[in-house]
Design an enzyme around this catalytic site. Structure first.
Site, PDB file in Angstrom:
ATOM      1  N   SER A 123       0.823  -1.214   0.000  1.00 55.42           N
ATOM      2  CA  SER A 123       0.000   0.000   0.000  1.00 55.42           C
ATOM      3  C   SER A 123       0.851   1.256   0.000  1.00 55.42           C
ATOM      4  O   SER A 123       0.345   2.342  -0.259  1.00 55.42           O
ATOM      5  CB  SER A 123      -0.863   0.041   1.264  1.00 55.42           C
ATOM      6  OG  SER A 123      -1.768  -1.014   1.286  1.00 55.42           O
ATOM      7  N   GLU A 156      -3.489   0.179  -9.224  1.00 54.86           N
ATOM      8  CA  GLU A 156      -2.503   1.258  -9.345  1.00 54.86           C
ATOM      9  C   GLU A 156      -1.169   0.599  -9.734  1.00 54.86           C
ATOM     10  O   GLU A 156      -0.755  -0.370  -9.097  1.00 54.86           O
ATOM     11  CB  GLU A 156      -2.395   1.947  -7.978  1.00 54.86           C
ATOM     12  CG  GLU A 156      -1.825   3.329  -7.994  1.00 54.86           C
ATOM     13  CD  GLU A 156      -1.905   3.999  -6.616  1.00 54.86           C
ATOM     14  OE1 GLU A 156      -1.888   3.330  -5.563  1.00 54.86           O
ATOM     15  OE2 GLU A 156      -1.970   5.249  -6.605  1.00 54.86           O
TER      16      GLU A 156
HETATM   17  N1  CAA Z   1     -16.759 -11.025  -3.400  1.00 53.77           N
HETATM   18  C1  CAA Z   1     -18.045 -11.125  -3.712  1.00 53.77           C
HETATM   19  N2  CAA Z   1     -18.997 -10.338  -3.182  1.00 53.77           N
HETATM   20  C2  CAA Z   1     -18.591  -9.410  -2.284  1.00 53.77           C
HETATM   21  C3  CAA Z   1     -17.246  -9.243  -1.899  1.00 53.77           C
HETATM   22  C4  CAA Z   1     -16.314 -10.116  -2.504  1.00 53.77           C
HETATM   23  N3  CAA Z   1     -14.999 -10.055  -2.214  1.00 53.77           N
HETATM   24  N4  CAA Z   1     -17.162  -8.240  -0.991  1.00 53.77           N
HETATM   25  C5  CAA Z   1     -18.417  -7.780  -0.810  1.00 53.77           C
HETATM   26  N5  CAA Z   1     -19.269  -8.478  -1.587  1.00 53.77           N
HETATM   27  C6  CAA Z   1     -20.711  -8.368  -1.716  1.00 53.77           C
HETATM   28  C7  CAA Z   1     -21.418  -8.194  -0.402  1.00 53.77           C
HETATM   29  O1  CAA Z   1     -21.452  -9.433   0.279  1.00 53.77           O
HETATM   30  C8  CAA Z   1     -22.789  -7.744  -0.856  1.00 53.77           C
HETATM   31  O2  CAA Z   1     -23.564  -8.859  -1.233  1.00 53.77           O
HETATM   32  P1  CAA Z   1     -25.150  -8.884  -0.922  1.00 53.77           P
HETATM   33  O3  CAA Z   1     -25.720  -7.720  -1.657  1.00 53.77           O
HETATM   34  O4  CAA Z   1     -25.568 -10.205  -1.510  1.00 53.77           O
HETATM   35  O5  CAA Z   1     -25.273  -8.805   0.555  1.00 53.77           O
HETATM   36  C9  CAA Z   1     -22.457  -6.964  -2.128  1.00 53.77           C
HETATM   37  O6  CAA Z   1     -21.092  -7.229  -2.437  1.00 53.77           O
HETATM   38  C10 CAA Z   1     -22.668  -5.510  -2.020  1.00 53.77           C
HETATM   39  O7  CAA Z   1     -22.204  -5.138  -0.766  1.00 53.77           O
HETATM   40  P2  CAA Z   1     -22.985  -4.127   0.123  1.00 53.77           P
HETATM   41  O8  CAA Z   1     -24.413  -4.025  -0.276  1.00 53.77           O
HETATM   42  O9  CAA Z   1     -22.655  -4.374   1.549  1.00 53.77           O
HETATM   43  O10 CAA Z   1     -22.294  -2.799  -0.137  1.00 53.77           O
HETATM   44  P3  CAA Z   1     -21.951  -2.031  -1.421  1.00 53.77           P
HETATM   45  O11 CAA Z   1     -22.958  -2.139  -2.492  1.00 53.77           O
HETATM   46  O12 CAA Z   1     -21.655  -0.726  -0.857  1.00 53.77           O
HETATM   47  O13 CAA Z   1     -20.623  -2.671  -1.979  1.00 53.77           O
HETATM   48  C11 CAA Z   1     -18.327  -2.377  -1.481  1.00 53.77           C
HETATM   49  C12 CAA Z   1     -19.582  -3.132  -1.177  1.00 53.77           C
HETATM   50  C13 CAA Z   1     -17.912  -2.598  -2.945  1.00 53.77           C
HETATM   51  C14 CAA Z   1     -17.241  -2.943  -0.573  1.00 53.77           C
HETATM   52  C15 CAA Z   1     -18.558  -0.856  -1.253  1.00 53.77           C
HETATM   53  O14 CAA Z   1     -19.041  -0.660   0.035  1.00 53.77           O
HETATM   54  C16 CAA Z   1     -17.347  -0.034  -1.461  1.00 53.77           C
HETATM   55  O15 CAA Z   1     -16.994   0.283  -2.581  1.00 53.77           O
HETATM   56  N6  CAA Z   1     -16.674   0.362  -0.350  1.00 53.77           N
HETATM   57  C17 CAA Z   1     -15.455   1.131  -0.424  1.00 53.77           C
HETATM   58  C18 CAA Z   1     -14.320   0.239  -0.810  1.00 53.77           C
HETATM   59  C19 CAA Z   1     -13.034   0.985  -0.969  1.00 53.77           C
HETATM   60  O16 CAA Z   1     -12.936   2.189  -0.858  1.00 53.77           O
HETATM   61  N7  CAA Z   1     -11.993   0.215  -1.253  1.00 53.77           N
HETATM   62  C20 CAA Z   1     -10.683   0.751  -1.383  1.00 53.77           C
HETATM   63  C21 CAA Z   1     -10.009   0.688  -0.047  1.00 53.77           C
HETATM   64  S1  CAA Z   1      -8.396   1.395  -0.086  1.00 53.77           S
HETATM   65  C22 CAA Z   1      -7.460   0.191  -0.768  1.00 53.77           C
HETATM   66  O17 CAA Z   1      -7.888  -0.872  -1.101  1.00 53.77           O
HETATM   67  C23 CAA Z   1      -6.012   0.520  -0.919  1.00 53.77           C
HETATM   68  C24 CAA Z   1      -5.160   0.288   0.257  1.00 53.77           C
HETATM   69  O18 CAA Z   1      -3.951   0.106   0.030  1.00 53.77           O
HETATM   70  C25 CAA Z   1      -5.609   0.344   1.648  1.00 53.77           C
HETATM   71  P1  NAD Z   2      -3.867  -9.563   5.878  1.00 57.48           P
HETATM   72  O1  NAD Z   2      -3.379  -9.305   7.249  1.00 57.48           O
HETATM   73  O2  NAD Z   2      -5.308  -9.834   5.642  1.00 57.48           O
HETATM   74  O3  NAD Z   2      -3.059 -10.817   5.243  1.00 57.48           O
HETATM   75  C1  NAD Z   2      -1.666 -10.946   5.267  1.00 57.48           C
HETATM   76  C2  NAD Z   2      -1.344 -12.409   5.040  1.00 57.48           C
HETATM   77  O4  NAD Z   2       0.066 -12.575   4.838  1.00 57.48           O
HETATM   78  C3  NAD Z   2      -1.711 -13.322   6.223  1.00 57.48           C
HETATM   79  O5  NAD Z   2      -2.536 -14.360   5.737  1.00 57.48           O
HETATM   80  C4  NAD Z   2      -0.368 -13.866   6.720  1.00 57.48           C
HETATM   81  O6  NAD Z   2      -0.456 -15.185   7.200  1.00 57.48           O
HETATM   82  C5  NAD Z   2       0.450 -13.798   5.443  1.00 57.48           C
HETATM   83  N1  NAD Z   2       1.900 -13.748   5.653  1.00 57.48           N
HETATM   84  C6  NAD Z   2       2.593 -12.977   6.515  1.00 57.48           C
HETATM   85  N2  NAD Z   2       3.925 -13.174   6.360  1.00 57.48           N
HETATM   86  C7  NAD Z   2       4.065 -14.101   5.362  1.00 57.48           C
HETATM   87  C8  NAD Z   2       5.184 -14.707   4.720  1.00 57.48           C
HETATM   88  N3  NAD Z   2       6.425 -14.414   5.079  1.00 57.48           N
HETATM   89  N4  NAD Z   2       4.953 -15.609   3.736  1.00 57.48           N
HETATM   90  C9  NAD Z   2       3.690 -15.924   3.349  1.00 57.48           C
HETATM   91  N5  NAD Z   2       2.587 -15.360   3.919  1.00 57.48           N
HETATM   92  C10 NAD Z   2       2.784 -14.458   4.914  1.00 57.48           C
HETATM   93  O7  NAD Z   2      -3.378  -8.330   5.000  1.00 57.48           O
HETATM   94  P2  NAD Z   2      -4.054  -7.710   3.686  1.00 57.48           P
HETATM   95  O8  NAD Z   2      -5.064  -6.718   4.093  1.00 57.48           O
HETATM   96  O9  NAD Z   2      -4.408  -8.819   2.759  1.00 57.48           O
HETATM   97  O10 NAD Z   2      -2.825  -6.871   3.105  1.00 57.48           O
HETATM   98  C11 NAD Z   2      -1.770  -7.510   2.420  1.00 57.48           C
HETATM   99  C12 NAD Z   2      -0.950  -6.472   1.666  1.00 57.48           C
HETATM  100  O11 NAD Z   2      -1.791  -5.768   0.751  1.00 57.48           O
HETATM  101  C13 NAD Z   2      -0.304  -5.393   2.560  1.00 57.48           C
HETATM  102  O12 NAD Z   2       0.919  -5.017   1.987  1.00 57.48           O
HETATM  103  C14 NAD Z   2      -1.310  -4.257   2.470  1.00 57.48           C
HETATM  104  O13 NAD Z   2      -0.744  -2.998   2.721  1.00 57.48           O
HETATM  105  C15 NAD Z   2      -1.739  -4.379   1.015  1.00 57.48           C
HETATM  106  N6  NAD Z   2      -3.064  -3.824   0.709  1.00 57.48           N
HETATM  107  C16 NAD Z   2      -4.072  -3.920   1.617  1.00 57.48           C
HETATM  108  C17 NAD Z   2      -5.325  -3.406   1.295  1.00 57.48           C
HETATM  109  C18 NAD Z   2      -6.469  -3.509   2.253  1.00 57.48           C
HETATM  110  O14 NAD Z   2      -7.472  -2.821   2.066  1.00 57.48           O
HETATM  111  N7  NAD Z   2      -6.386  -4.322   3.286  1.00 57.48           N
HETATM  112  C19 NAD Z   2      -5.543  -2.820   0.036  1.00 57.48           C
HETATM  113  C20 NAD Z   2      -4.479  -2.761  -0.873  1.00 57.48           C
HETATM  114  C21 NAD Z   2      -3.231  -3.270  -0.524  1.00 57.48           C
END
Ligand code: CAA
Ligand code: NAD
Length: 286
Positions: A123, A156
């Protein structure tokens, strides 16, 4: 077996929420996929998650029945990195720790074939630094999927300073072939998405800490007031508070600017082991 942009076999390391989702997408598109995790329990959880997700997506006709059966039959599970030796690409999706990722890439580099591309789903951790731990920085790239991977359109793409243009082009083609949209970012802390998203989440924690509003009101305000699918605190629980905290620390250190300092309240939740949905407790209880 199909190939996309020349990739026939993909290895995914880390079977948490991201790795399981990435493996699912590759398999659905006909690619032979090997999902590796060091934790056997997590492999079982990943299987259940993937099977449940494929079932749900097929029942809603988001994917075809052929894609569902491809998703089920194309993934194999392993605990040993050696199972990845014939892969054309390996994507790392383990915890957000530079030290652990670096150690993993050093081992992996010695196992996979010379032509194999290594990608990180990090991330925020600098791609150039992870690439430098391998003998193939030209074949190393950031491939940052969004959560939940099967539903989110964006990947990305982050070339490091040494990534070749050939590698970048192949990975852009691969992501497009997996049905995703791409955006390209230079290798600066947090890239684009998290550089902008995480300060918002952090500010929500600071507002909560200062008693400006309840968690519910902060989320409702941002969800309905700015048309986001989830409020920032719900989203933080969804991403994982441990991951949000790790990203903010990278932003803070990398930018050298106090405005990225992780909220003390976020730090406290992480210290308590309240990581969000995955531990059934974060800002909210699940
Ligand atoms: N596979 C299949 N179905 C899934 C699923 C998956 N992995 N995850 C969720 N769903 C399903 C839910 O179970 C739900 O099914 P039902 O309608 O049958 O209950 C359906 O998708 C729709 O879900 P919801 O009605 O609860 O909610 P929604 O319409 O709002 O959609 C969502 C869900 C797509 C997660 C939406 O809430 C959303 O877009 N949230 C924001 C997500 C976001 O911002 N993601 C980026 C995070 S940042 C990142 O990823 C980068 C990082 O490095 C941290
Ligand atoms: P998570 O905690 O759900 O899963 C991490 C997994 O890695 C665990 O199952 C753990 O057992 C495994 N693991 C740890 N060390 C390991 C090793 N040495 N060898 C093999 N497996 C190992 O984490 P996550 O949310 O899936 O995030 C994973 C990566 O993706 C991170 O770098 C995170 O920043 C990035 N990411 C997360 C998100 C998010 O929304 N959670 C979105 C985009 C990117």
């Amino acid at each position: 077996m199909a190939d996309i942009a020349g990739f026939k076999c993909a290895g995914i390391i880390g079977g948490g929420q991201m790795g399981a989702g990435i493996a699912q997408v590759f398999a659905t598109y006909g690619i032979k996929t090997i999902l590796v995790d060091i934790n056997p329990k997590q492999i079982e959880t990943a299987k259940t998650t993937i099977n449940g997700s494929l079932e749900k997506l097929a029942s809603k006709a988001v994917i075809s029945l052929e894609q569902k059966s491809a998703g089920l039959s194309n993934i194999s599970y392993a605990s040993d990195l050696n199972s990845l030796k014939d892969c054309d690409i390996v994507i790392e999706a383990i915890i957000e720790s530079e030290r652990i990722k670096t150690e993993l890439f050093q081992s992996l580099d010695k196992i996979v074939k010379p032509s194999c591309i290594l990608a990180s789903n990090t991330s925020s951790i600098p791609i150039t630094r992870l690439a430098a731990a391998t003998s193939r920085p030209d074949k190393f790239i950031g491939m940052h999927f969004m959560n939940p991977v099967p539903l989110m359109k964006l990947v990305e793409i982050i070339p490091g300073i040494a990534t070749s243009e050939d590698t970048t082009k192949q990975i852009l083609d691969l992501a497009t072939g997996l049905g995703k949209e791409t955006s390209r970012s230079a290798d600066y802390p947090g890239f684009v998405v998290n550089r902008i998203l995480m300060p918002m989440i952090n500010e929500a924690f600071n507002a909560l800490m200062e008693g400006v509003a309840t968690a519910e009101d902060i989320d409702k305000g941002m969800k309905l007031g700015t048309n986001q699918p989830m409020g920032p605190l719900t989203l933080a629980d969804f991403v994982g508070l441990d991951t949000c905290y790790a990203i903010l620390k990278v932003l803070h250190e990398g930018m050298g600017d106090p405005r990225y300092a992780p909220s003390p309240l976020l730090a406290k939740y992480v210290e308590a082991g309240w990581y969000g949905r995955k531990t059934k407790r974060g800002v909210y209880k699940y």
